[in-house]
Write an enzyme that holds these catalytic residues in place. Structure first.
Site, PDB file in Angstrom:
ATOM      1  N   SER A   1       0.840  -0.965  -0.077  1.00 16.26           N
ATOM      2  CA  SER A   1      -0.097   0.050  -0.264  1.00 16.26           C
ATOM      3  C   SER A   1       0.820   1.254   0.081  1.00 16.26           C
ATOM      4  CB  SER A   1      -0.939  -0.198   1.112  1.00 16.26           C
ATOM      5  OG  SER A   1      -1.963   0.943   1.046  1.00 16.26           O
TER       6      SER A   1
ATOM      7  N   ARG B   1     -11.754   5.719  10.020  1.00 12.72           N
ATOM      8  CA  ARG B   1     -11.096   4.299   9.890  1.00 12.72           C
ATOM      9  C   ARG B   1     -12.041   3.530   9.453  1.00 12.72           C
ATOM     10  NH1 ARG B   1      -6.538   1.367   9.368  1.00 12.72           N
ATOM     11  NH2 ARG B   1      -6.470  -0.279  10.673  1.00 12.72           N
TER      12      ARG B   1
ATOM     13  N   ASP C   1      -8.195  -6.716  -5.009  1.00  9.97           N
ATOM     14  CA  ASP C   1      -7.934  -5.252  -4.373  1.00  9.97           C
ATOM     15  C   ASP C   1      -8.544  -4.246  -5.196  1.00  9.97           C
ATOM     16  OD1 ASP C   1      -6.734  -2.840  -3.339  1.00  9.97           O
ATOM     17  OD2 ASP C   1      -4.557  -3.831  -3.330  1.00  9.97           O
TER      18      ASP C   1
ATOM     19  N   HIS D   1      -7.641  -5.717  -0.830  1.00  5.83           N
ATOM     20  CA  HIS D   1      -6.350  -4.829  -0.435  1.00  5.83           C
ATOM     21  C   HIS D   1      -5.666  -5.340   0.777  1.00  5.83           C
ATOM     22  CE1 HIS D   1      -3.425  -1.489  -0.362  1.00  5.83           C
ATOM     23  NE2 HIS D   1      -3.964  -1.069   0.629  1.00  5.83           N
ATOM     24  N   ASP D   2      -6.483  -5.730   1.839  1.00  8.87           N
ATOM     25  CA  ASP D   2      -5.850  -6.289   3.048  1.00  8.87           C
ATOM     26  C   ASP D   2      -4.831  -7.606   2.936  1.00  8.87           C
ATOM     27  OD1 ASP D   2      -6.080  -4.610   5.155  1.00  8.87           O
ATOM     28  OD2 ASP D   2      -7.846  -5.386   5.856  1.00  8.87           O
TER      29      ASP D   2
END
Lengths: 203, 379
Positions: free
Chosen positions: B149, B219, B315, B348-349
């Site tokens: 990232s 968040r 992602d 994405h994680d």
């Protein structure tokens, strides 16, 4: 024991590649040929490979290999950016082999193409006698699960080259133990006795 | 939660750092951690860059927050980045809130926290600051610079600016510029923070009231973008938090709501709201295309760095296509580039969770590259 494929790689293909040349191996598999050429010919090698497990093996060998599909991704390589592009027994697996061949010659000054020869007498005999699609040592798949979409004979490949104004600089016949040159004079017989054909071509 | 920042290891760099925005930091702190030992030929140093919400505590226990390191599954003994073999360095980014100079730290000119007086920083400023840490540690050239990232963006920026300072690089789940969608998500996060009355134009350190709600919502928005649609669906579906009836209220009926709330409010105890503004801004400003007049390959002209680009199929924040653009740019200049796209549901994680194919790719690349780098250094 060395397989036929390894024998071709080490003895034939390596012999066609100059020291320090810049090489793109399209469909480089687990990278054994690139590694051999890196060690023995000090090439600056790159690979393009569709299978992720193979790409991982290549990375573990220290090779620079991109996961991708030659039919989609070759377009991203600049003109004449390699000395040699290798396509080892893969051209028959593409949807558009003719386009791939011409792309390789856009990217590289020369291309080395190897094909399993459908004109080999055992293949011809197999079809003639059994009436079913040939299954041989170099063509081990059944018709319904073969990755080979566009089989050709050595003669077919010659004809395509002349159709597209591609120069065949050198061509080599391989059958179980013998390696010999193919010329326009012995084409008919070599098309009968060769299991594999190796072509060095340019535009 | 009381956080004791005195346990943070840091160095003060007494050299001015000229920032992209035109301002200069006369001196600055870099908080950092290292893991493993530097080998004799200094061939095994790996500089890890952390992402937006990360910090220098890559693995083991973060001795400030008591949480696990953010890359515990990747960095450590016997893991893909093996600390028995490699010397791993990670610094808190400039603008961060785990000890490096940032909006939470004291402005020497006013003796109060910077707040919004802190200059807007960029990815370039972040990596520029970290080269001072490499100097301090006596490392001229790292084996690899890598991260996921924003960590991947730093890796790309580092390779563009300091190609002679690393042998290889692994930019993971990143892009060479921030897309409109990425900027939009970051803006949503910033607006949430700034809409919280406690934020007080960034001066909340005066009142002591933290903009908890704003930061938590920021968040939460981030978390949605880090997961994939398939991942969320298979993990939560429409599962209810308790029993099997709806509560006909606005409390967390669904598990996914409860998950987001938990993630959001767990974050506010360890992260500074102003830092979140600064770091997201740095990400938004990142554009290696624009820096090179639209031609990304110019960012890496004549590079000898060995690149391994890794993307993840689901992602949608930093897409496989964005990674491929980097591969194409590097290929076009004959750079040594490898590329793998990991097929996964984790969005994405993916780079932060158990993803065996990713681990194997990373390990294979690093281990073989280490052999090459050792050979180069022994010559």
């Amino acid at each position: 024991m060395r397989t036929l494929k390894m024998k071709i790689q080490d003895d034939v293909l390596a012999g066609l590649i100059d020291i320090n040349s810049k090489v793109l191996d399209v469909g480089c598999g687990d990278g054994n040929l690139l590694l051999y050429l890196k060690r023995n010919k000090r090439i600056d090698g790159r690979g393009l490979e569709i299978n992720q497990k193979n790409v991982q093996e290549c990375l573990a060998k220290g090779l620079a290999v991109v996961e991708g599909d030659a039919e989609k991704d070759l377009v991203n390589y600049p003109n004449q950016s390699f000395d040699i592009a290798i396509l080892n027994q893969a051209i028959q697996q593409f949807y558009e082999p003719r386009k791939v061949l011409n792309e390789l010659l856009r990217i590289a000054k020369q291309a080395i193409i190897t094909i399993p020869n459908f004109g080999y007498w055992k293949v011809r005999l197999n079809l003639l006698v059994t009436g079913t699609m040939p299954v041989t040592k170099t063509l081990p798949h059944s018709w319904y699960d073969t990755p080979n979409l566009h089989m050709s004979s050595i003669k077919d490949f010659y004809n395509l080259c002349s159709l597209d104004n591609i120069n065949v600089i050198k061509s080599i016949s391989i059958s179980s133990n013998k390696i010999s040159d193919i010329t326009s004079n012995n084409l008919e017989i070599k098309n009968l006795v060769s299991e594999l054909g190796v072509f060095v071509v340019s535009k | 939660m009381n956080i004791d920042y005195s346990k943070v290891k840091k160095i003060t760099i007494n050299a001015p750092l000229k920032l992209d925005c035109g301002e200069t930091l006369e001196k600055f702190d870099i908080a950092y951690e290292t893991y493993g030992n530097l080998d004799e030929t200094k061939s095994n140093a790996i500089l890890v860059f952390h992402a937006l919400s990360g910090d220098q505590f890559v693995t083991g226990t973060n001795n400030v927050t008591g949480r696990e390191g953010w890359w515990n599954q990747v960095v450590g003994s016997g893991l893909p980045i093996d600390t028995d073999k490699y010397f791993v360095i990670c610094a808190n980014v400039l603008g961060g809130c785990m000890g490096s100079t940032g909006p939470k730290e004291i402005n020497p000119k006013t003796n109060k926290p910077y707040g919004l007086d802190f200059p807007v920083i960029t990815i370039k400023d972040m990596v520029g600051a970290q080269t001072h840490l490499l100097d301090f540690l006596g490392i001229k050239k790292t084996l690899s610079v890598l991260g996921g990232s924003m960590g991947g963006m730093q890796a790309l920026q580092f390779c563009s600016l300091y190609p002679e300072r690393t042998f290889s690089s692994v930019p993971i789940a990143c892009a060479a510029s921030h897309s409109a969608q990425n900027i939009a998500f970051n803006e949503l996060a910033r607006q949430a923070i700034m809409a919280d009355p406690n934020w007080d134009s960034g001066n909340y350190f005066l009142s002591g009231k933290v903009p908890r709600n704003g930061l938590a919502v920021a968040r939460m928005a981030g978390h949605i973008s880090y997961l994939s649609e398939q991942g969320l669906q298979s993990r939560f579906g429409r599962k209810l938090q308790e029993g099997d009836g709806l509560n006909f209220s606005f409390d967390a009926d669904f598990q996914v709501e409860s998950y987001l709330k938990y993630q959001g409010y767990a974050f506010v105890d360890r992260f500074d709201a102003n830092s979140y503004l600064y770091i997201t801004r740095a990400m938004d400003y990142f554009d290696l295309y624009k820096l090179n007049n639209g031609d990304l390959s110019k960012a890496f002209k004549n590079t000898n760095v060995k690149f391994c680009i890794i993307s993840f199929s689901t992602d949608w924040l930093y897409t496989t296509e964005e990674s491929k653009k980097i591969v194409i740019a590097l290929n076009s200049i004959g750079a040594q580039v490898s590329f793998v796209n990991i097929v996964t549901n984790n969005g994405h994680d993916s780079f932060l969770v158990n993803e065996p194919e990713f681990f194997q790719t990373l390990k294979g690349f690093l281990d073989s590259t280490y052999e090459d780098f050792k050979n180069e250094n022994s010559r």
